[in-house]
Write an enzyme that holds these catalytic residues in place. Structure first.
Site, mmCIF file in Angstrom:
data_model
loop_
_atom_site.group_PDB
_atom_site.id
_atom_site.type_symbol
_atom_site.label_atom_id
_atom_site.label_comp_id
_atom_site.label_asym_id
_atom_site.label_seq_id
_atom_site.Cartn_x
_atom_site.Cartn_y
_atom_site.Cartn_z
ATOM 1 N N LYS A 160 6.224 -17.582 0.029
ATOM 2 C CA LYS A 160 6.575 -17.089 1.552
ATOM 3 C C LYS A 160 7.265 -18.092 2.446
ATOM 4 O O LYS A 160 7.319 -19.236 2.039
ATOM 5 C CB LYS A 160 5.365 -16.803 2.277
ATOM 6 C CG LYS A 160 5.432 -15.743 3.471
ATOM 7 C CD LYS A 160 4.994 -14.497 3.026
ATOM 8 C CE LYS A 160 5.260 -13.494 4.095
ATOM 9 N NZ LYS A 160 4.979 -11.907 3.654
ATOM 10 N N GLY A 207 -2.270 5.242 12.922
ATOM 11 C CA GLY A 207 -0.806 4.684 12.803
ATOM 12 C C GLY A 207 -0.028 5.467 12.161
ATOM 13 O O GLY A 207 -0.151 5.308 10.877
ATOM 14 N N GLY A 220 3.227 5.425 11.555
ATOM 15 C CA GLY A 220 4.491 4.836 11.416
ATOM 16 C C GLY A 220 5.093 5.193 10.067
ATOM 17 O O GLY A 220 5.011 6.244 9.428
ATOM 18 N N VAL A 256 4.648 4.295 6.792
ATOM 19 C CA VAL A 256 3.716 4.513 5.816
ATOM 20 C C VAL A 256 2.881 5.548 6.072
ATOM 21 O O VAL A 256 2.702 6.420 5.523
ATOM 22 C CB VAL A 256 2.711 3.052 5.442
ATOM 23 C CG1 VAL A 256 1.870 3.405 4.455
ATOM 24 C CG2 VAL A 256 3.680 1.809 5.214
HETATM 25 P P1 NAD Z 1 5.197 0.719 11.517
HETATM 26 O O1 NAD Z 1 5.595 -0.346 12.451
HETATM 27 O O2 NAD Z 1 6.295 1.723 10.935
HETATM 28 O O3 NAD Z 1 4.001 1.460 11.865
HETATM 29 C C1 NAD Z 1 2.981 1.362 12.565
HETATM 30 C C2 NAD Z 1 2.458 2.530 13.429
HETATM 31 O O4 NAD Z 1 0.944 2.060 14.044
HETATM 32 C C3 NAD Z 1 3.311 2.732 14.569
HETATM 33 O O5 NAD Z 1 3.564 4.165 14.672
HETATM 34 C C4 NAD Z 1 2.729 2.279 15.678
HETATM 35 O O6 NAD Z 1 2.806 3.144 16.915
HETATM 36 C C5 NAD Z 1 1.196 2.440 15.354
HETATM 37 N N1 NAD Z 1 0.305 1.627 16.266
HETATM 38 C C6 NAD Z 1 0.435 0.496 16.554
HETATM 39 N N2 NAD Z 1 -0.727 -0.173 17.054
HETATM 40 C C7 NAD Z 1 -1.448 0.878 17.041
HETATM 41 C C8 NAD Z 1 -2.836 1.003 17.690
HETATM 42 N N3 NAD Z 1 -3.639 0.031 18.275
HETATM 43 N N4 NAD Z 1 -3.397 2.204 17.661
HETATM 44 C C9 NAD Z 1 -2.796 3.305 16.960
HETATM 45 N N5 NAD Z 1 -1.661 3.235 16.595
HETATM 46 C C10 NAD Z 1 -0.895 2.159 16.405
HETATM 47 O O7 NAD Z 1 4.591 0.005 10.201
HETATM 48 P P2 NAD Z 1 4.481 0.448 8.375
HETATM 49 O O8 NAD Z 1 5.638 0.058 7.829
HETATM 50 O O9 NAD Z 1 4.136 1.936 8.501
HETATM 51 O O10 NAD Z 1 3.334 -0.362 8.228
HETATM 52 C C11 NAD Z 1 2.099 -0.129 8.706
HETATM 53 C C12 NAD Z 1 0.655 -1.056 8.325
HETATM 54 O O11 NAD Z 1 1.032 -1.302 6.778
HETATM 55 C C13 NAD Z 1 1.313 -2.708 8.647
HETATM 56 O O12 NAD Z 1 -0.013 -3.191 8.723
HETATM 57 C C14 NAD Z 1 2.224 -3.339 7.554
HETATM 58 O O13 NAD Z 1 1.728 -4.634 7.658
HETATM 59 C C15 NAD Z 1 1.207 -2.649 6.236
HETATM 60 N N6 NAD Z 1 2.131 -2.696 5.294
HETATM 61 C C16 NAD Z 1 3.561 -2.038 5.199
HETATM 62 C C17 NAD Z 1 4.223 -1.734 3.930
HETATM 63 C C18 NAD Z 1 5.574 -1.234 3.983
HETATM 64 O O14 NAD Z 1 6.022 -0.820 2.890
HETATM 65 N N7 NAD Z 1 6.089 -0.700 4.843
HETATM 66 C C19 NAD Z 1 3.756 -2.255 2.992
HETATM 67 C C20 NAD Z 1 2.459 -3.136 2.790
HETATM 68 C C21 NAD Z 1 1.771 -3.141 4.075
#
Ligand code: NAD
Length: 358
Positions: A74, A174, A176, A178
């Site tokens: 990292k 969430g 988002g 994922v």
């Molecule tokens: P993202 O930022 O696209 O989505 C996060 C969502 O969570 C947003 O819609 C936000 O409004 C919502 N949110 C944030 N705080 C909140 C709360 N307190 N209550 C309700 N909703 C809330 O992120 P993502 O890429 O979808 O990733 C989601 C999680 O998965 C993260 O923790 C990330 O580290 C982990 N992750 C993602 C990936 C990937 O491929 N994107 C891979 C491994 C791990």
């Protein structure tokens, strides 16, 4: 370094472009170390160092438990990306990555965009997470969501003997990148969906498309459901939320869901809630960039992600057999794989010298 077993840590400095960075290589037994570069306004160098040491070690176990031939690494760039980030700084960082000759492969993380990766790529080949138009793997989220979806099926099979999620009540925290992709798959399978998000518009759209029932952001952990899927932030499973949970299992994508790994995984076990270790089931994103190293193909990335299904069942089985939590079992299995392959390396190196002596 000694405390966490790191192999190499490199401090990078260039006053001309205001670059201060640290690259940490934790363990390369299984392969070159891979992990994102985080651009963050750390308060001190010590704080940045602790973060990069912790994160790089986490990558070692994630790669190991996911069956990948990758080590853990990292990097962090110290400072406010909004103030400091520019082409020259990113390219200089790329030169430092290049100087490690492939021991560390970088990728996107907080504060760094896909476009930024293209600048780093100008100075080094040891980059993943490039845009699709550059032969890269693009957004990993649909692959991550696929891994989480398969993990839900494996978990449900473990609990009930059937892997179908039809009619199963699932709450996603969430919606988002994922969470949304996950909701789509679950809806297609006939699951009953509930969700929460900070964005009311996102919830309204999800209700329209996937018949999602909206829940207030501070009520998510109190809902009676079969499976909870934290897909927003870390540390959401802690001593204040766990006593209120009304679910059979937790299967979500968020990193570091347990506020205190040991105590909270134990608390979940005591409440009879099956917890799917986050660092295994969200490895789809890492599998996606790993696939990029050999020439990207999304079908291959998805097929490889199917490994997670059986790996999770193996973790549940090991946990039962050893009388430990699934989180501990996943850590142990990852460490055992590294040790086994390390032994193989030693034997391989010794053999030729033995032959040459003969
Ligand atoms: P993202 O930022 O696209 O989505 C996060 C969502 O969570 C947003 O819609 C936000 O409004 C919502 N949110 C944030 N705080 C909140 C709360 N307190 N209550 C309700 N909703 C809330 O992120 P993502 O890429 O979808 O990733 C989601 C999680 O998965 C993260 O923790 C990330 O580290 C982990 N992750 C993602 C990936 C990937 O491929 N994107 C891979 C491994 C791990």
């Amino acid at each position: 370094m000694a405390e966490m077993g790191h192999q190499q840590v490199m401090f990078c400095y260039d006053a001309g472009v205001s670059l201060r960075a640290i690259i940490a290589v934790h363990d390369t037994t299984l392969g070159p170390s891979l992990g994102g570069v985080r651009f963050w306004p750390y308060q001190s160098e010590a704080e940045a160092l602790v973060d990069v040491l912790r994160l790089s070690r986490g990558m070692t176990y994630k790669a190991a438990i996911s069956g990948l031939n990758l080590g853990g690494g990292k990097s962090v760039i110290i400072g406010d990306p909004l103030v400091l980030k520019n082409e020259a700084l990113l390219r200089r960082f790329g030169q430092f990555v290049e100087s490690l000759n492939g021991l560390y492969i970088t990728a996107e993380d907080m504060g760094v965009s896909v476009k930024d990766m293209t600048y780093i790529r100008m100075e080094t080949r040891h980059v993943t997470g490039l845009p699709e138009e550059m032969g890269g793997s693009g957004d990993p989220s649909p692959v991550t969501a696929y891994g989480v979806y398969l993990s839900m099926k494996a978990t449900w099979k473990k609990l009930t003997g059937t892997e179908s999620l039809q009619g199963v009540r699932i709450l996603i925290q969430g919606l988002g990148k994922v969470g949304w992709a996950l909701a789509e798959r679950l809806y297609q399978e006939g699951a009953v969906l509930l969700a929460t998000d900070l964005s009311a518009a996102q919830l309204e759209e999800a209700a329209r498309r996937y018949k999602v029932q909206a829940v207030a952001p501070d009520e998510w952990y109190k809902q009676p459901v079969d499976i909870l899927a934290p897909c927003a932030r870390g540390a959401v499973l802690n001593e204040s939320t766990i006593p209120h949970l009304q679910c059979a299992a937790i299967v979500g994508s968020a990193n570091n869901q347990l506020a205190d790994e040991e105590a909270d995984s134990q608390r979940l076990a005591e409440r009879g809630i099956l917890y799917a270790p986050d660092f295994l089931i969200n490895a789809g994103g890492l599998i996606n960039v790993y696939t990029e190293l050999e020439g990207y193909n999304r079908q291959r990335a998805l097929a490889r992600t199917e490994y997670i299904y059986q790996a999770l069942l193996d973790v549940y089985q090991a946990a039962e057999k050893r009388g430990i939590t699934p989180h501990e079992a996943a850590m142990q299995l990852a460490q055992e794989r590294i040790r086994a392959i390390a032994g193989l390396r030693v034997r391989t190196f010794h053999q030729p010298s033995a032959l040459s002596l003969a």
